[in-house]
Design a protein around this motif. Structure first.
Motif, PDB file in Angstrom:
ATOM      1  N   HIS A  64       5.121   1.844 -14.498  1.00  0.00           N
ATOM      2  CA  HIS A  64       4.496   2.155 -13.200  1.00  0.00           C
ATOM      3  C   HIS A  64       5.472   2.953 -12.343  1.00  0.00           C
ATOM      4  CE1 HIS A  64       2.703   1.601  -9.204  1.00  0.00           C
ATOM      5  NE2 HIS A  64       1.562   1.479  -9.872  1.00  0.00           N
ATOM      6  N   ASN A  65       4.931   3.985 -11.687  1.00  0.00           N
ATOM      7  CA  ASN A  65       5.731   4.878 -10.848  1.00  0.00           C
ATOM      8  C   ASN A  65       6.685   4.131  -9.915  1.00  0.00           C
ATOM      9  OD1 ASN A  65       6.452   7.397  -9.722  1.00  0.00           O
ATOM     10  ND2 ASN A  65       4.891   7.219  -8.134  1.00  0.00           N
ATOM     11  N   PHE A  66       6.221   3.054  -9.302  1.00  0.00           N
ATOM     12  CA  PHE A  66       7.031   2.312  -8.329  1.00  0.00           C
ATOM     13  C   PHE A  66       8.319   1.828  -8.996  1.00  0.00           C
ATOM     14  CE2 PHE A  66       6.556  -1.406  -4.990  1.00  0.00           C
ATOM     15  CZ  PHE A  66       7.668  -0.920  -4.302  1.00  0.00           C
TER      16      PHE A  66
ATOM     17  N   GLY B 267       2.206  -0.968  -3.271  1.00  0.00           N
ATOM     18  CA  GLY B 267       1.122  -0.996  -4.248  1.00  0.00           C
ATOM     19  C   GLY B 267      -0.181  -1.444  -3.639  1.00  0.00           C
ATOM     20  N   ALA B 268      -0.070  -2.248  -2.595  1.00  0.00           N
ATOM     21  CA  ALA B 268      -1.233  -2.720  -1.838  1.00  0.00           C
ATOM     22  C   ALA B 268      -0.695  -3.136  -0.481  1.00  0.00           C
ATOM     23  CB  ALA B 268      -1.909  -3.900  -2.539  1.00  0.00           C
ATOM     24  N   LYS B 269      -1.598  -3.320   0.464  1.00  0.00           N
ATOM     25  CA  LYS B 269      -1.146  -3.611   1.825  1.00  0.00           C
ATOM     26  C   LYS B 269      -0.466  -4.973   1.903  1.00  0.00           C
ATOM     27  CE  LYS B 269      -1.951  -3.347   6.610  1.00  0.00           C
ATOM     28  NZ  LYS B 269      -2.522  -2.456   7.613  1.00  0.00           N
TER      29      LYS B 269
ATOM     30  N   VAL C 269       6.515   0.117   1.004  1.00  0.00           N
ATOM     31  CA  VAL C 269       6.390   1.360   0.242  1.00  0.00           C
ATOM     32  C   VAL C 269       4.906   1.621  -0.013  1.00  0.00           C
ATOM     33  CG1 VAL C 269       7.127   2.626  -1.793  1.00  0.00           C
ATOM     34  CG2 VAL C 269       8.555   0.766  -0.923  1.00  0.00           C
ATOM     35  N   PHE C 270       4.444   2.719   0.528  1.00  0.00           N
ATOM     36  CA  PHE C 270       3.049   3.138   0.335  1.00  0.00           C
ATOM     37  C   PHE C 270       3.119   4.416  -0.490  1.00  0.00           C
ATOM     38  CE2 PHE C 270      -0.343   5.693   2.856  1.00  0.00           C
ATOM     39  CZ  PHE C 270      -1.280   5.571   1.834  1.00  0.00           C
ATOM     40  N   GLY C 271       2.872   4.249  -1.784  1.00  0.00           N
ATOM     41  CA  GLY C 271       3.040   5.379  -2.690  1.00  0.00           C
ATOM     42  C   GLY C 271       1.849   5.534  -3.589  1.00  0.00           C
ATOM     43  N   MET C 272       1.922   6.551  -4.412  1.00  0.00           N
ATOM     44  CA  MET C 272       0.847   6.799  -5.376  1.00  0.00           C
ATOM     45  C   MET C 272       1.425   7.583  -6.542  1.00  0.00           C
ATOM     46  SD  MET C 272      -1.049   9.204  -2.617  1.00  0.00           S
ATOM     47  CE  MET C 272      -0.659   8.009  -1.353  1.00  0.00           C
ATOM     48  N   ALA C 273       0.892   7.339  -7.733  1.00  0.00           N
ATOM     49  CA  ALA C 273       1.383   8.050  -8.917  1.00  0.00           C
ATOM     50  C   ALA C 273       1.176   9.550  -8.755  1.00  0.00           C
ATOM     51  CB  ALA C 273       0.646   7.539 -10.149  1.00  0.00           C
TER      52      ALA C 273
ATOM     53  N   GLN D 233       3.361   1.027   6.920  1.00  0.00           N
ATOM     54  CA  GLN D 233       3.571   1.273   5.489  1.00  0.00           C
ATOM     55  C   GLN D 233       4.540   2.434   5.276  1.00  0.00           C
ATOM     56  OE1 GLN D 233       0.436  -0.088   6.597  1.00  0.00           O
ATOM     57  NE2 GLN D 233       1.591  -1.823   5.764  1.00  0.00           N
TER      58      GLN D 233
ATOM     59  N   ASP E 180      -7.343   7.166   0.951  1.00  0.00           N
ATOM     60  CA  ASP E 180      -6.831   6.093   1.796  1.00  0.00           C
ATOM     61  C   ASP E 180      -7.101   6.409   3.260  1.00  0.00           C
ATOM     62  OD1 ASP E 180      -5.629   4.424  -0.210  1.00  0.00           O
ATOM     63  OD2 ASP E 180      -4.111   5.990  -0.452  1.00  0.00           O
TER      64      ASP E 180
ATOM     65  N   LYS F  99     -12.119   5.456  -1.205  1.00  0.00           N
ATOM     66  CA  LYS F  99     -12.394   5.650  -2.627  1.00  0.00           C
ATOM     67  C   LYS F  99     -13.036   4.404  -3.233  1.00  0.00           C
ATOM     68  CE  LYS F  99      -7.436   4.985  -3.278  1.00  0.00           C
ATOM     69  NZ  LYS F  99      -6.180   5.662  -3.569  1.00  0.00           N
TER      70      LYS F  99
ATOM     71  N   ASN G 270      -8.417  -2.698  -5.200  1.00  0.00           N
ATOM     72  CA  ASN G 270      -6.973  -2.844  -5.326  1.00  0.00           C
ATOM     73  C   ASN G 270      -6.681  -4.329  -5.470  1.00  0.00           C
ATOM     74  OD1 ASN G 270      -4.199  -2.918  -5.069  1.00  0.00           O
ATOM     75  ND2 ASN G 270      -4.123  -1.278  -3.556  1.00  0.00           N
TER      76      ASN G 270
ATOM     77  N   LYS H 276      -5.083  -1.294  -9.892  1.00  0.00           N
ATOM     78  CA  LYS H 276      -6.224  -0.534  -9.411  1.00  0.00           C
ATOM     79  C   LYS H 276      -7.363  -0.597 -10.428  1.00  0.00           C
ATOM     80  CE  LYS H 276      -3.316   0.632  -6.180  1.00  0.00           C
ATOM     81  NZ  LYS H 276      -1.984   0.506  -6.725  1.00  0.00           N
TER      82      LYS H 276
HETATM   83  C1  OOB Z   1       1.229   2.780  -6.201  1.00  0.00           C
HETATM   84  O1  OOB Z   1       0.684   3.768  -6.952  1.00  0.00           O
HETATM   85  P1  OOB Z   1      -0.768   3.750  -7.620  1.00  0.00           P
HETATM   86  O2  OOB Z   1      -0.957   5.105  -8.158  1.00  0.00           O
HETATM   87  O3  OOB Z   1      -0.899   2.573  -8.518  1.00  0.00           O
HETATM   88  O4  OOB Z   1      -1.795   3.479  -6.441  1.00  0.00           O
HETATM   89  C2  OOB Z   1      -1.860   4.293  -5.289  1.00  0.00           C
HETATM   90  C3  OOB Z   1      -2.772   3.671  -4.261  1.00  0.00           C
HETATM   91  C4  OOB Z   1      -2.712   4.335  -2.910  1.00  0.00           C
HETATM   92  O5  OOB Z   1      -3.514   5.489  -2.849  1.00  0.00           O
HETATM   93  C5  OOB Z   1      -3.216   3.219  -2.024  1.00  0.00           C
HETATM   94  O6  OOB Z   1      -4.611   3.117  -2.121  1.00  0.00           O
HETATM   95  C6  OOB Z   1      -2.619   1.985  -2.634  1.00  0.00           C
HETATM   96  O7  OOB Z   1      -2.399   2.316  -4.005  1.00  0.00           O
HETATM   97  N1  OOB Z   1      -1.329   1.595  -2.044  1.00  0.00           N
HETATM   98  C7  OOB Z   1      -1.186   0.932  -0.872  1.00  0.00           C
HETATM   99  C8  OOB Z   1       0.200   0.725  -0.700  1.00  0.00           C
HETATM  100  N2  OOB Z   1       0.847   1.275  -1.751  1.00  0.00           N
HETATM  101  C9  OOB Z   1      -0.109   1.783  -2.560  1.00  0.00           C
HETATM  102  N3  OOB Z   1      -2.085   0.515   0.033  1.00  0.00           N
HETATM  103  C10 OOB Z   1      -1.605  -0.135   1.128  1.00  0.00           C
HETATM  104  N4  OOB Z   1      -0.293  -0.378   1.346  1.00  0.00           N
HETATM  105  C11 OOB Z   1       0.654   0.042   0.468  1.00  0.00           C
HETATM  106  N5  OOB Z   1       1.955  -0.202   0.700  1.00  0.00           N
HETATM  107  O8  OOB Z   1       0.618   1.809  -5.874  1.00  0.00           O
HETATM  108  C12 OOB Z   1       2.653   2.993  -5.806  1.00  0.00           C
HETATM  109  C13 OOB Z   1       3.359   4.067  -6.306  1.00  0.00           C
HETATM  110  C14 OOB Z   1       4.683   4.255  -5.937  1.00  0.00           C
HETATM  111  C15 OOB Z   1       5.291   3.359  -5.077  1.00  0.00           C
HETATM  112  C16 OOB Z   1       4.591   2.283  -4.595  1.00  0.00           C
HETATM  113  C17 OOB Z   1       3.268   2.083  -4.949  1.00  0.00           C
END
Ligand code: OOB
Length: 545
Positions: free
Chosen positions: A249-251, A322-324, A344-348, A368, A428, A445, A449, A454
């Motif tokens: 996972h990217n994180f 990854g989630a709130k 950390v609010f990130g996405m791949a 976030q 988001d 979307k 979560n 996801k």
């Molecule tokens: C991380 O990456 P993904 O690709 O599994 O999911 C991205 C989605 C975001 O678009 C958002 O909907 C949600 O996950 N998300 C959050 C969040 N972090 C991700 N929603 C609320 N609060 C947060 N802190 O989930 C990801 C990638 C890199 C680093 C950290 C998380």
């Protein structure tokens, strides 16, 4: 326009062309030039990520702890070179794709480094994925090889591998008729360096459509991603980073993750999971200083420290994303776990937002984070695509030096997921504070979560619709104190309603990853509809509340 000049000599094929970059959408030239000129993109390759100063001056420093193995920087570098030669000998070449589905093991890190060194892009699947996801990924990527563990509990990856459309299967552990990962090993050979502008690795999208999507990450954008992240998070030689999320996972991989630690001379410690039983003893033994978790793990840890016997006082930073993660829970971290909290609010797909280590508590706990890069462009828009007023909620759009410009081989989906000028529509809903920090307020979307995992509603609905007793299906998120959301499937059935265990067994038979199974099913006679006749998921969700 400049005058076209006649070629002075025939263009000879000086370098082999990068095979099969056809599904990859590059950044427009003017932006690419800017990212290079401003120093975001350099020539560093993912294969060069091991810190050069440590390799030269302190090669015996521990880079990776995995089970009983302790690999120094020199060990890891050598193992990666030997594995790269082994993959080449097997017939995997620059420009190939290899689906990698390995657990948190030394084999994962060595395989990743080996493949990026030869310029064969790993396609990083999660250990939880099954035939439905892996078969599709192998086909979409046109993968030459597949690498996996022998088993995951009762599940046997080798049985699945027999049906995959790949030339080579490589297994960590008991390989049976396949190639053992340990045998992907040969005396190091000279390797032609990949072009930093080409795809180094493919990440998986969380998904909002019927099928998983591939995210191409170039060497130079992902190197920037991990190096800039390491700087913002203060990683360095004394960082001991515990990996509890899947390394794929990217994180956990690059935010700053395993690669950010190796780039800055720290030590990576791999744990099989985030369960306190497994993670706390490793924190104590290795004196771990940093860990990245999803909110359900953070909640578990907040609870577990009160009864756990291990000493976790070495922890300095808990990254949660990854989630709130609710502000009230975030506020408990310093007092209860004795460390700082970073949201950390990130996405791949790219964009990363981090709260900063020197942020006042109300921002570190209640937001976030803000974008990693000065070159990240952010728009927050309403339903018509117009910018909302400052502080209002809208959909987050973004582009920048490490955010994709298109999913791999997905032209139709790309037409919907990007604006004409290349902004990625995150789906988001956020609002922005005057400080630039973002607060995630919801989601547009069609995705659930589930504690950071996801689930694409459409993907699950398509599988449910294949059940003989299911006439129609609609999947919505069910609020949950621990997971944030769980998955609820509303079903219109033909005669007798299937039970939840029957549905799960059916989905298992279809080879769907178990984290995508519904947690609850509700049968209804008909679905509520919106004025235009679409299923009203809002109303369905309201029925659960
Ligand atoms: C991380 O990456 P993904 O690709 O599994 O999911 C991205 C989605 C975001 O678009 C958002 O909907 C949600 O996950 N998300 C959050 C969040 N972090 C991700 N929603 C609320 N609060 C947060 N802190 O989930 C990801 C990638 C890199 C680093 C950290 C998380």
């Amino acid at each position: 326009m400049t005058e076209p000049t006649a070629p002075t000599r025939p263009t000879a094929p000086t370098a082999p062309t990068e095979p099969d970059q056809n599904g990859f959408t590059p950044w427009p030239e003017d932006l690419a030039d800017r990212y290079i000129a401003e120093g975001y993109w350099g020539d560093r390759l993912l294969g060069d990520v091991l810190n050069g100063d440590v390799l030269r001056d302190d090669p015996g420093r521990i880079a990776l702890v995995a089970g009983d193995e302790r690999l120094s920087y020199a060990d890891l570098d050598r193992r990666a070179d030997r594995a790269a030669a082994g993959w080449l000998r097997l017939g995997v070449r620059r420009g190939d794709r290899v689906v990698v589905q390995l657990p948190n093991s030394a084999g994962f890190v060595v395989t990743f480094l080996a493949l990026v060194r030869i310029g064969a892009a790993p396609v990083l699947a999660l250990p939880a994925h099954r035939e439905s996801e892996i078969g599709y990924l192998c086909e979409l990527a046109g993968a030459r090889a597949y690498a996996a563990a022998d088993r995951d509990g009762a599940f046997d990856y080798r049985v699945m591998a027999r049906a995959l459309p790949v030339e080579h299967v490589v297994i960590e552990g008991d390989a049976q008729e396949f190639t053992a990962l340990a045998d992907v090993d040969a005396d190091p050979v000279e390797i032609e360096r990949p072009d930093p502008a080409t795809v180094g690795v493919f990440l998986l999208s969380g998904g909002t459509t019927g099928l998983p999507k591939l995210i191409p990450r170039t060497h130079r954008d992902y190197v920037y991603n991990l190096e800039a992240s390491a700087e913002v998070c203060g990683f360095g030689g004394r960082t001991v980073y515990l990996v509890v999320l899947p390394a794929a996972h990217n994180f956990a991989l690059a935010c700053p993750g395993i690669l950010g630690v190796l780039a800055t001379g720290g030590t990576v410690v791999l744990a099989p999971s985030g369960s306190p039983d497994e993670a706390f003893p490793l924190i104590e033994r290795e004196r771990a200083t940093v860990c990245a978790v999803v909110p359900p793990i953070a909640l578990l840890w907040l609870d577990a420290v009160s009864w756990a016997e291990e000493d976790v006082s070495s922890l300095e930073l808990l990254q949660v994303g990854g989630a709130k993660f609710a502000a009230e829970r975030a506020a408990e971290v310093p007092g209860t776990l004795g460390c700082r909290v970073q949201q950390v609010f990130g996405m791949a797909e790219g964009l990363l937002n981090y709260t900063r280590l020197d942020d006042p508590r109300e921002l570190a706990e209640g937001t976030q984070g803000r974008p990693l890069s000065p070159a990240d462009e952010i728009r927050i828009v309403d339903g018509d695509g117009a910018d909302v007023a400052p502080g209002e909620i809208g959909e987050l759009l973004t582009r920048g030096p490490y955010t994709l410009r298109g999913y791999y081989r997905a032209p139709e989906h790309n037409a919907r997921s990007f604006t004409p000028d290349g902004f990625y529509r995150t789906g988001d809903l956020v609002r922005r504070l005057p400080s630039g920090h973002l607060v995630v307020e919801g989601r547009e979307k069609d995705q659930i979560n589930r504690g950071g995992d996801k689930v694409s509603a459409e993907e699950l609905e398509n599988h449910l619709l294949a059940h003989p007793a299911v006439h129609d299906a609609a999947v919505v998120g069910l609020p949950d104190p621990m997971m944030g959301e769980r998955t609820c499937a509303f079903l219109v059935v033909r005669d007798t309603a299937p039970t939840l265990p029957e549905i799960k067994e059916f989905l298992r038979g279809r080879g769907l990853a178990a984290y995508k199974f519904p947690d609850r099913i509700e049968t209804v006679d008909t679905f509520p509809r919106t004025p235009v006749g679409k299923i009203s998921k809002k109303e369905l969700a309201a029925r659960l509340a």
